[in-house]
Design an enzyme around this catalytic site. Structure first.
Site, PDB file in Angstrom:
ATOM      1  N   ASP A  60      35.169-106.110 -20.693  1.00  0.00           N
ATOM      2  CA  ASP A  60      34.797-105.608 -22.034  1.00  0.00           C
ATOM      3  C   ASP A  60      33.493-106.267 -22.461  1.00  0.00           C
ATOM      4  O   ASP A  60      33.073-107.279 -21.875  1.00  0.00           O
ATOM      5  CB  ASP A  60      35.903-105.887 -23.050  1.00  0.00           C
ATOM      6  N   GLU A 127      38.275-109.908 -23.880  1.00  0.00           N
ATOM      7  CA  GLU A 127      37.695-111.241 -24.077  1.00  0.00           C
ATOM      8  C   GLU A 127      36.912-111.320 -25.376  1.00  0.00           C
ATOM      9  O   GLU A 127      36.990-112.311 -26.112  1.00  0.00           O
ATOM     10  CB  GLU A 127      36.790-111.603 -22.895  1.00  0.00           C
TER      11      GLU A 127
END
Lengths: 434, 434
Positions: A60, A127
């Protein structure tokens, strides 16, 4: 992105590839059925005679809009051939390094070389949003998928400057808070209601102004009392590190350093806490003028934490201070302060086997002894791996300090990518022999 | 919208219809060739024996997104048959009243009645953005298109409460400012740069916190010195006006009144200045958490002005105060404060011919003597018409105090629309005979 990684792992010969579902996104989200992105697991090699290294990365990225000021489309990789630089959201944080690990395997496959360790990969997709679900997964798989892991390696941070490689043995944590102040039932016209109702923005700005001063000092009582004292020995560690005010200025693109010397900058980046005011949700945020009294405003700020700040005690101090400051205003508005997410700081031993192996590999590739540094940013999962698996964690960065992670025009130099891949591979060989 | 109005005017039999172009939108705009929306002019009747009334209205509206919290599409009119209410952006501010005037003419046409006055209409499309270009046009047409105008009538404000009609003889002005603070060359990661650079948000929040206190008191020195003293006679005027704390609470949808009695509320709405903090451009404004240090932030606020505040002197006081507060911070960031737009306050004689005619018409339609009120909001053009044409201006509102102009779910009650049209028509008849 998860499916892309699964395909890549399959092509490279990984086995036991699993997509771990993490359930639905917790409130507040519009769609209560929104699934968290899955975690990708895979193995390469299963030789009991070899050590097993777990490689963690995330697929991400931070949000990005061309309108934010990007020179190229943020979600299309742009290769500037003249500068030898790759531009794009995630180039350095953290898609570049993740693909780098895959290239290390690809190179071994093409050369017919045996990998000197067993590899386990763990790639997550949350994250940038507090690694939701990962802690639970690591705890659950500690005695299962991750059972034989000897060491965890993470390439999700950056060099301190732009020229010298570093190995990172410490990180700050991050506690992110929001202050919610709610008044009228809807946004109101400031001509009709200005001066006769208590405006939530007035209260919020007052409260936010009591959190940090212009020199960066946190004004919440008690926070500095928890910070580990600086010893003379630790103070001397900063002397040899390659950094300068000029490098900070180049990285920030401004002359706005709060400190006039290298050591104070590094200490305030690594071993002292900081507080940043990020913004306000619900207020007017467009260009031009809008004569609105916002009905509900949400102020966002975060505190970077360091040894020995206790996260829960910090929350208490923050809540107490803000509640007390709001009470001083005698406001009829509704008030709430809450933690959005937190992640603890981390400090490791820079002279253990994995740091030593990484230092040798770095020296081979870059012809220089790396600096041993800490980082201002947070990778909370570092601590989770260390705690749950009971093994050492190494932070082995690929990108430079001016890569612009989380900013516009995020980039990764091609030389950092290629030498970075070589360093990752060399590290596995040294560590396998250690 | 301008073309829609031109078609309507043609159908109703208006003559000399003109679309007045105003040139390009001034900086800062992305498209330097963006045209300002034109002003629509038209005449109905040209009898030298009759008085001529200029009707002003505006066809632009405030921004609105369904996501802001609207129950229905803001740009599709929704007729709630049960409640007898029309919902939609512009229903009360100011498309509803503009169409009301056209219905008055339509009714006369259908009934075969002669209009008792000559009518000149002037509809603009920049009222919500400081009426750019209108001042120049009014000055230019004062001795041309508007030469024979005897009186100007504006339906662009609201009743004080929800039950009693009002006529309005005073308005506050509005000076809208922005504070621009600029630091790093781009947005930065708060983990890497938090604690080592001077953050523009920290500076901006500090400066914004010095502008107004929680009780609504403006903290900029010298502002209250310019406010006309309250005489006993003026103070008594507020005694008879129909209003209550409960009505304010109902309109704001909250219990957040800064004052515990009707008179203080009215005085702070009408004859004292107020300062509202509207928001911040450039900071994080979304939901959730983003660990960004914004590089450039722009704080927006406005001051509602009253007799005898001099607009230019107010600007000076604002600039001096903010500059001095920023200097106290000793910040290395770049700083600027500027006026975005301004418009003066206005006070008229509530006993002149047009107010008397409007009072009679109101009494005929609503069976009650209207309250003579002032308004907290600004219609700067009121003052321009008065000054440039040298005639009286009447503010004859159609909607109620809880209509939600500038807010979500803006509405106009059907009874206010129908009785409002009757009042506008009746007013023209009384004024024509005066």
């Amino acid at each position: 992105m998860a499916n892309f990684l699964v395909d890549e792992l399959k092509t490279l010969g990984f086995t036991d590839i699993q997509l771990k579902e993490l359930g639905t996104q917790p409130p507040p989200v519009q769609d209560a059925n929104l699934q968290l992105p899955p975690i990708v697991l895979g193995r390469f090699g299963n030789d009991p005679a070899k050590k097993t290294v777990l490689v963690y990365g995330h697929y991400d990225v931070q949000p990005a809009l061309k309108d934010d000021g990007w020179k190229t489309e943020p979600f299309t990789m742009h290769y500037d051939k003249e500068k030898e630089i790759l531009y794009g959201r995630g180039s350095t944080d953290d898609k570049g390094p993740v693909v780098g690990w895959l290239n290390v395997i690809e190179a071994h496959n093409k050369l017919g070389w045996e990998l000197p360790v067993n590899l386990v990969v763990c790639f997550e997709g949350m994250e940038e949003s507090g690694s939701l679900g990962l802690d639970d997964l690591v705890a659950k798989e500690a005695q299962n998928y991750f059972k034989k892991v000897d060491q965890v390696t993470i390439s999700d941070n950056y060099w301190l400057g732009t020229t010298k490689p570093v190995l990172t043995y410490g990180l700050r944590g991050c506690n992110y808070y929001q202050i919610i102040i709610e008044g009228p039932g809807a946004d109101l016209h400031s001509g009709i209601f200005g001066g006769i109702i208590a405006e939530p923005m007035t209260d919020l700005i007052k409260v936010m102004s009591t959190l940090v001063d212009g020199s960066g000092k946190i004004l919440i009582p008690g926070v500095y009392d928890m910070v580990a004292p600086l010893t003379d020995k630790e103070d001397q560690l900063y002397d040899s590190i390659d950094f300068s005010v000029e490098e900070l200025n180049a990285a920030s693109g401004s002359q706005t350093s709060l400190h006039d010397n290298k050591k104070d900058i590094l200490k305030h980046r690594w071993r002292f806490p900081s507080l940043s005011l990020h913004g306000i949700e619900g207020a007017f945020s467009g260009a031009g003028a809008k004569t609105v009294i916002p009905a509900k405003v949400v102020g966002k700020f975060s505190i970077r934490t360091v040894p020995d700040i206790e996260s829960k005690k910090l929350d208490d101090l923050v809540f107490q201070h803000i509640t007390s400051e709001f009470k001083k205003l005698n406001s009829p508005n509704k008030f709430k302060v809450e933690l959005i997410h937190d992640g603890n700081y981390w400090v490791s031993d820079p002279f253990n086997d994995s740091f030593t192996a990484a230092a040798k590999a770095t020296q081979d590739v870059w012809n220089v002894v790396p600096d041993f540094t800490r980082e201002g940013g947070s990778i909370p999962i570092t601590l989770t791996f260390e705690k749950e698996l009971g093994v050492d964690v190494l932070l082995l960065p690929m990108g430079r300090g001016d890569d612009g992670a989380h900013s516009i025009n995020e980039k990764l130099d091609v030389s950092n990518y290629i030498n970075g891949c070589k360093t990752l591979g060399g590290y596995l060989h040294y560590y396998g022999k250690a």
